[in-house]
Design a protein around this motif. Sequence first.
Motif, short mmCIF file in Angstrom:
data_model
loop_
_atom_site.label_atom_id
_atom_site.label_comp_id
_atom_site.label_asym_id
_atom_site.label_seq_id
_atom_site.Cartn_x
_atom_site.Cartn_y
_atom_site.Cartn_z
N UNK A 27 5.66 -10.88 -6.67
CA UNK A 27 4.49 -10.39 -5.97
C UNK A 27 4.38 -8.88 -6.18
N UNK A 28 3.16 -8.41 -6.11
CA UNK A 28 2.90 -6.98 -6.29
C UNK A 28 3.52 -6.19 -5.14
N UNK A 29 4.26 -5.16 -5.49
CA UNK A 29 4.85 -4.29 -4.48
C UNK A 29 4.67 -2.84 -4.91
N UNK A 30 4.23 -2.02 -3.97
CA UNK A 30 4.06 -0.58 -4.19
C UNK A 30 4.79 0.14 -3.06
N UNK A 31 5.71 1.03 -3.43
CA UNK A 31 6.52 1.70 -2.43
C UNK A 31 6.46 3.21 -2.67
N UNK A 86 -2.68 -1.22 -15.70
CA UNK A 86 -3.59 -0.95 -14.60
C UNK A 86 -3.82 0.53 -14.32
N UNK A 87 -5.07 0.85 -13.95
CA UNK A 87 -5.36 2.13 -13.33
C UNK A 87 -4.66 2.17 -11.97
N UNK A 88 -4.28 3.37 -11.57
CA UNK A 88 -3.65 3.56 -10.26
C UNK A 88 -4.33 4.73 -9.55
N UNK A 89 -4.33 4.65 -8.23
CA UNK A 89 -4.98 5.69 -7.43
C UNK A 89 -4.09 6.15 -6.29
N UNK A 90 -4.38 7.33 -5.79
CA UNK A 90 -3.86 7.81 -4.51
C UNK A 90 -5.05 7.90 -3.54
N UNK A 91 -4.83 7.42 -2.34
CA UNK A 91 -5.83 7.43 -1.28
C UNK A 91 -5.13 7.94 -0.03
N UNK A 127 -0.50 4.80 -2.33
CA UNK A 127 -0.83 4.48 -3.71
C UNK A 127 -1.46 3.10 -3.71
N UNK A 128 -2.36 2.89 -4.63
CA UNK A 128 -3.11 1.64 -4.67
C UNK A 128 -3.40 1.23 -6.10
N UNK A 129 -3.36 -0.07 -6.34
CA UNK A 129 -3.69 -0.62 -7.65
C UNK A 129 -5.07 -1.24 -7.60
N UNK A 147 -2.04 -2.20 -1.95
CA UNK A 147 -1.74 -0.90 -1.38
C UNK A 147 -0.25 -0.83 -1.05
N UNK A 148 0.32 0.37 -1.12
CA UNK A 148 1.64 0.59 -0.58
C UNK A 148 1.58 0.75 0.94
#
Lengths: 119, 108
Positions: free
Chosen positions: A1-5, A32-37, A96-98, A109-110
């Motif tokens: 599964x997708x995990x962002x930490x 994938x593009x990645x973003x910070x929010x 961070x978000x994919x 989202x992380x």
Amino acid sequence: QVQLVESGGGLVKPGRSLRLSCAASGFTFSDYYMSWIRQAPGKGLEWVSYISSSSSYTNYADSVKGRFTISRDNAKNSLYLQMNSLRAEDTAVYYCARDRPYYGDFPYWGQGTLVTVSS
Amino acid sequence: EIVLTQSPGTLSLSPGERATLSCRASQSVSSSYLAWYQQKPGQAPRLLIYGASSRATGIPDRFSGSGSGTDFTLTISRLEPEDFAVYYCQQYGSSPLTFGPGTKVDIK
């Protein structure tokens, strides 16, 4: 599964620098593009920056342009945000978000990391 | 920059009632690139709707989105206890990506 930490948040004085990291797993990061929010305490969401899959393209919100730099290391499945000349108004939880491929909405989202800018 | 306005700011309803949330854009959102998110305290946002009306994976069918151009709506047909949260709209049709200020749905 997708995990962002995310990691790297903390208390920093105005004018100083901080570097955030986001470790990704569960998907092919380099596709994938990645973003910070970010989200200031008790406030809404603000997109900060994105980076293309190969680092060819980056974009920034006007509020951080010239002070923040987004980067990635596809070999390490990691996303970064270098934050310089920090201001009190940069205080926020940084996520961070994919994105969804070819679009700019965010299914993943992380958990976020808190940055507090205060003297 | 496209500015998104959400109304009402707070919606007080009881479980089982229908919730209708509005998101209005300052200019037309191209290709209906409009998303809705749910956020609970201490949690990251959760994508509910993308493309104005498509439900994200795993989202119950009591959530539906509609609209085009500058006017969009999120409807929760029958509120469950876990639906009380803050809801944000986001446009991704033009740069910069922007979010609305949110609508809080709380228990009456």
